[in-house]
Design a protein around this motif. Structure first.
Motif, PDB file in Angstrom:
ATOM      1  N   LEU A  31       0.705  -1.131   0.056  1.00 54.77           N
ATOM      2  CA  LEU A  31       0.195  -0.215  -0.332  1.00 54.77           C
ATOM      3  C   LEU A  31       0.880   1.484   0.071  1.00 54.77           C
ATOM      4  O   LEU A  31       0.628   2.385  -0.803  1.00 54.77           O
ATOM      5  CB  LEU A  31      -0.922   0.215   1.278  1.00 54.77           C
ATOM      6  N   SER A  32       2.173   1.245   0.986  1.00 54.42           N
ATOM      7  CA  SER A  32       2.744   2.346   0.972  1.00 54.42           C
ATOM      8  C   SER A  32       3.631   2.553  -0.109  1.00 54.42           C
ATOM      9  O   SER A  32       3.131   3.662  -0.663  1.00 54.42           O
ATOM     10  CB  SER A  32       3.367   2.052   2.336  1.00 54.42           C
ATOM     11  N   SER A  33       3.870   1.615  -0.623  1.00 50.02           N
ATOM     12  CA  SER A  33       5.056   2.409  -2.070  1.00 50.02           C
ATOM     13  C   SER A  33       3.592   2.672  -3.532  1.00 50.02           C
ATOM     14  O   SER A  33       4.772   3.414  -4.147  1.00 50.02           O
ATOM     15  CB  SER A  33       5.473   0.876  -2.508  1.00 50.02           C
ATOM     16  N   HIS A  34       2.742   1.905  -3.093  1.00 55.59           N
ATOM     17  CA  HIS A  34       1.544   1.943  -4.435  1.00 55.59           C
ATOM     18  C   HIS A  34       1.595   3.723  -4.141  1.00 55.59           C
ATOM     19  O   HIS A  34       1.178   4.413  -5.240  1.00 55.59           O
ATOM     20  CB  HIS A  34       0.754   1.788  -4.214  1.00 55.59           C
ATOM     21  N   ARG A  35       1.138   4.006  -2.713  1.00 52.28           N
ATOM     22  CA  ARG A  35       0.993   5.857  -2.937  1.00 52.28           C
ATOM     23  C   ARG A  35       2.048   6.820  -2.785  1.00 52.28           C
ATOM     24  O   ARG A  35       1.971   7.431  -3.815  1.00 52.28           O
ATOM     25  CB  ARG A  35       0.414   5.640  -1.419  1.00 52.28           C
ATOM     26  N   ARG A  69       4.064   6.174  -4.855  1.00 49.25           N
ATOM     27  CA  ARG A  69       4.692   5.849  -6.714  1.00 49.25           C
ATOM     28  C   ARG A  69       3.380   7.355  -7.044  1.00 49.25           C
ATOM     29  O   ARG A  69       4.068   7.496  -8.339  1.00 49.25           O
ATOM     30  CB  ARG A  69       4.560   4.903  -7.589  1.00 49.25           C
ATOM     31  N   ARG A  70       3.295   7.126  -6.894  1.00 50.03           N
ATOM     32  CA  ARG A  70       1.790   8.379  -7.898  1.00 50.03           C
ATOM     33  C   ARG A  70       2.058   9.515  -6.795  1.00 50.03           C
ATOM     34  O   ARG A  70       0.738  10.046  -7.526  1.00 50.03           O
ATOM     35  CB  ARG A  70       0.583   7.362  -7.252  1.00 50.03           C
ATOM     36  N   TYR A  71       2.205   9.777  -5.966  1.00 45.67           N
ATOM     37  CA  TYR A  71       2.547  11.706  -5.702  1.00 45.67           C
ATOM     38  C   TYR A  71       3.215  12.017  -6.799  1.00 45.67           C
ATOM     39  O   TYR A  71       4.495  11.668  -6.930  1.00 45.67           O
ATOM     40  CB  TYR A  71       3.769  10.869  -4.490  1.00 45.67           C
ATOM     41  N   PRO A  72       2.588  12.748  -6.995  1.00 47.74           N
ATOM     42  CA  PRO A  72       2.943  14.031  -7.980  1.00 47.74           C
ATOM     43  C   PRO A  72       4.573  14.220  -7.459  1.00 47.74           C
ATOM     44  O   PRO A  72       5.214  14.958  -9.300  1.00 47.74           O
ATOM     45  CB  PRO A  72       1.871  14.790  -7.945  1.00 47.74           C
ATOM     46  N   PHE A  73       4.753  14.694  -6.965  1.00 51.03           N
ATOM     47  CA  PHE A  73       6.390  14.948  -6.732  1.00 51.03           C
ATOM     48  C   PHE A  73       7.280  15.173  -6.492  1.00 51.03           C
ATOM     49  O   PHE A  73       8.374  15.143  -6.431  1.00 51.03           O
ATOM     50  CB  PHE A  73       6.166  16.424  -5.371  1.00 51.03           C
ATOM     51  N   LEU A  74       7.575  13.355  -7.042  1.00 48.82           N
ATOM     52  CA  LEU A  74       8.610  12.301  -6.867  1.00 48.82           C
ATOM     53  C   LEU A  74       8.814  12.781  -8.806  1.00 48.82           C
ATOM     54  O   LEU A  74       8.067  13.035  -9.449  1.00 48.82           O
ATOM     55  CB  LEU A  74       8.270  11.050  -6.505  1.00 48.82           C
ATOM     56  N   TYR A 107      11.887   7.056  -5.311  1.00 51.45           N
ATOM     57  CA  TYR A 107      10.799   6.921  -4.298  1.00 51.45           C
ATOM     58  C   TYR A 107      10.930   5.849  -3.604  1.00 51.45           C
ATOM     59  O   TYR A 107      10.034   6.296  -2.146  1.00 51.45           O
ATOM     60  CB  TYR A 107       9.686   6.763  -5.811  1.00 51.45           C
ATOM     61  N   ARG A 108      11.559   5.200  -3.166  1.00 51.57           N
ATOM     62  CA  ARG A 108      11.913   3.995  -2.189  1.00 51.57           C
ATOM     63  C   ARG A 108      12.546   4.908  -0.873  1.00 51.57           C
ATOM     64  O   ARG A 108      11.952   4.525   0.307  1.00 51.57           O
ATOM     65  CB  ARG A 108      12.471   2.992  -2.288  1.00 51.57           C
ATOM     66  N   ARG A 109      12.719   5.453  -1.326  1.00 53.36           N
ATOM     67  CA  ARG A 109      13.824   6.575  -0.400  1.00 53.36           C
ATOM     68  C   ARG A 109      12.753   7.305   0.839  1.00 53.36           C
ATOM     69  O   ARG A 109      13.313   7.901   1.807  1.00 53.36           O
ATOM     70  CB  ARG A 109      15.121   7.664  -0.870  1.00 53.36           C
ATOM     71  N   VAL A 110      11.842   7.485   0.180  1.00 54.82           N
ATOM     72  CA  VAL A 110      10.810   8.956   0.729  1.00 54.82           C
ATOM     73  C   VAL A 110       9.745   8.232   1.766  1.00 54.82           C
ATOM     74  O   VAL A 110       9.465   9.183   3.068  1.00 54.82           O
ATOM     75  CB  VAL A 110       9.930   9.027  -0.781  1.00 54.82           C
ATOM     76  N   PHE A 111       9.592   6.897   1.774  1.00 56.94           N
ATOM     77  CA  PHE A 111       7.938   6.944   3.174  1.00 56.94           C
ATOM     78  C   PHE A 111       8.884   5.155   3.329  1.00 56.94           C
ATOM     79  O   PHE A 111       9.350   4.207   2.735  1.00 56.94           O
ATOM     80  CB  PHE A 111       6.707   6.151   1.987  1.00 56.94           C
TER      81      PHE A 111
END
Length: 103
Positions: free
Chosen positions: A74-78, A80-85, A92-96
């Motif tokens: 769930l977290s990786s899905h969200r 990856r779809r974050y607009p500012f990455l 993206y893996r290091r963000v959350f």
């Protein structure tokens, strides 16, 4: 008696003693903190003879639990779809970090 044989025998006894000591220390830590902590592990509890007590023989760690897999997906899905990455790459893996969700 040869020194090496005596030393091996003592070392095995020492390891057995230290393993028991470590297990007792971890169980004490788990009993003191009554909330879910994946790093610390957990022990199965149940009613035995009308008393709520430990029934598990081993300390368990949720390495690949269903809850952990679901939250990671769930977290990786969200993220990856974050607009500012950046759209490309592995950043993206290091963000959350999903571990905080497990509490």
């Amino acid at each position: 008696m040869e020194k090496s044989k005596r030393f091996r025998k003592d070392r095995r006894c020492y390891r057995r003693m230290m393993t028991k000591h470590k297990d007792q220390r971890l169980r004490r830590m788990i009993r003191q903190e009554r909330r879910y902590d994946p790093y610390r592990g957990y022990i199965d509890w149940d009613f035995a003879d009308g008393v709520w007590q430990e029934t598990g023989k081993y300390i368990k760690y949720p390495k690949n639990s269903n809850r952990q897999q679901y939250l990671k997906k769930l977290s990786s899905h969200r993220v990856r779809r974050y607009p500012f990455l950046p759209p490309k790459g592995n950043h993206y893996r290091r963000v959350f970090d999903y571990w905080w969700e497990l509490d």
